[in-house]
Scaffold this motif. Structure first.
Motif, mmCIF file in Angstrom:
data_model
loop_
_atom_site.group_PDB
_atom_site.id
_atom_site.type_symbol
_atom_site.label_atom_id
_atom_site.label_comp_id
_atom_site.label_asym_id
_atom_site.label_seq_id
_atom_site.Cartn_x
_atom_site.Cartn_y
_atom_site.Cartn_z
ATOM 1 N N HIS A 133 0.755 -1.375 0.014
ATOM 2 C CA HIS A 133 0.036 -0.215 0.085
ATOM 3 C C HIS A 133 0.760 1.210 -0.183
ATOM 4 O O HIS A 133 0.225 2.493 -0.159
ATOM 5 N N HIS A 134 2.088 1.128 0.251
ATOM 6 C CA HIS A 134 3.071 2.219 -0.200
ATOM 7 C C HIS A 134 3.615 2.355 -1.636
ATOM 8 O O HIS A 134 4.805 3.084 -1.794
ATOM 9 N N CYS A 161 -2.764 -5.636 3.564
ATOM 10 C CA CYS A 161 -2.571 -3.979 3.073
ATOM 11 C C CYS A 161 -3.880 -3.246 3.642
ATOM 12 O O CYS A 161 -4.903 -3.951 3.851
ATOM 13 N N GLN A 164 -9.653 0.323 2.253
ATOM 14 C CA GLN A 164 -9.750 1.774 1.738
ATOM 15 C C GLN A 164 -10.749 2.236 2.473
ATOM 16 O O GLN A 164 -11.935 1.871 3.126
ATOM 17 N N GLY A 170 -5.688 4.105 4.923
ATOM 18 C CA GLY A 170 -6.122 3.646 3.723
ATOM 19 C C GLY A 170 -6.817 4.532 2.901
ATOM 20 O O GLY A 170 -7.736 4.585 2.794
ATOM 21 N N GLY A 187 -0.535 5.793 2.766
ATOM 22 C CA GLY A 187 -0.681 4.677 2.205
ATOM 23 C C GLY A 187 -2.183 4.526 1.381
ATOM 24 O O GLY A 187 -3.308 4.941 2.085
ATOM 25 N N GLY A 189 -5.442 2.993 0.078
ATOM 26 C CA GLY A 189 -6.225 1.711 0.483
ATOM 27 C C GLY A 189 -6.868 1.001 -0.509
ATOM 28 O O GLY A 189 -7.040 1.618 -1.916
ATOM 29 N N PHE A 190 -7.627 -0.192 -0.325
ATOM 30 C CA PHE A 190 -8.015 -1.171 -1.664
ATOM 31 C C PHE A 190 -9.350 -1.726 -1.231
ATOM 32 O O PHE A 190 -9.669 -1.851 0.205
#
Length: 233
Positions: A133-134, A161, A164, A170, A187, A189-190
């Motif tokens: 996520h970075h 990770c 979101q 996130g 970072g 988000g997903f």
């Protein structure tokens, strides 16, 4: 006057320069070990322990990306794995070496940017807890190809990770906004669907949210993180 022609690597570096330089940031981040950061405890991810308990993973050659102080690398080593643990931060790796000595395990700590690794079909498992996520959007293709190149046929790739808009952060921003803002906002988000799309070249074993383990002395488990296990096709 001749016009400069940039190649693909030049363009990647140009986009890198729009965002913060990672080495100093992460050295500063890990320099103060007394910060109340959940993953500063020497405990493995709950999902990683679960993969071994369910015999989805076993001993073998492991590469951990963005290993930090090495809490998951230590667990892999305790399970009989040969571990290469990579991080850009010297401070994190010094901490990891101390922890590994305390636990009496051998880990090959490597101070390097993950995109500078030169590896090919060496590993049974590639593990990433909090590195992806970075990763900026323009580096995702490099990241995926690096993981695929590192894994042996049918090797496993596992990731944790940010969710979101989750409680840990996130950032809920588009890939375009990353460059407009010049920041990953701590970072990215997903969503489950986005992870499935990004890693579509892998066989999906499991995608779920990390289980919460408050005041645990055995595993690290906090909400606000996705966990996922894939296999190289």
């Amino acid at each position: 006057m001749s016009e400069t022609i940039y190649n693909y690597e030049d363009l990647l570096e140009m986009l890198d320069s729009l965002l913060r330089e990672p080495t100093k940031f992460w050295n500063d981040f890990y320099e103060d070990r007394e910060k109340e950061i959940p993953f500063f405890e020497n405990l493995p991810d709950e999902n990683l322990v679960n993969y071994f308990d369910r015999e989805l993973l076993g001993s073998g050659e492991v590469l951990e990306l963005g290993c930090g102080p090495g809490r998951n690398a230590i667990y892999f080593a305790q399970k009989g794995c040969s571990v290469d643990a990579v991080d850009v931060s010297k401070e994190a790796l010094e901490w990891g070496k101390e922890w590994a000595t305390e636990k009496k395990v051998n880990i090959n700590f490597i101070q390097k940017n993950i995109f500078d690794l030169d590896i090919e079909e060496k590993y049974d498992i590639v593990y990433d807890s909090g590195c992806f996520h970075h990763i900026a959007p323009h580096r995702r293709m490099n990241y995926i190809e690096m993981v695929k190149k590192a894994l042996k046929p049918k090797g496993f790739y596992a990731i944790t990770c940010f969710v979101q808009g989750g409680i840990l952060g996130g950032a809920d921003i588009s890939d375009w906004e990353v460059y407009r803002l010049g920041s990953l906002r701590g970072g990215l988000g997903f969503t489950e669907e986005k992870l499935r799309t990004i890693f579509k070249d892998f066989e999906e074993i499991e995608i779920r949210k990390m289980k919460e383990f408050k005041r645990s002395n055995e595993v690290f488990g906090v909400s606000g993180l996705w966990t996922a296990l894939f296999r190289k096709k």
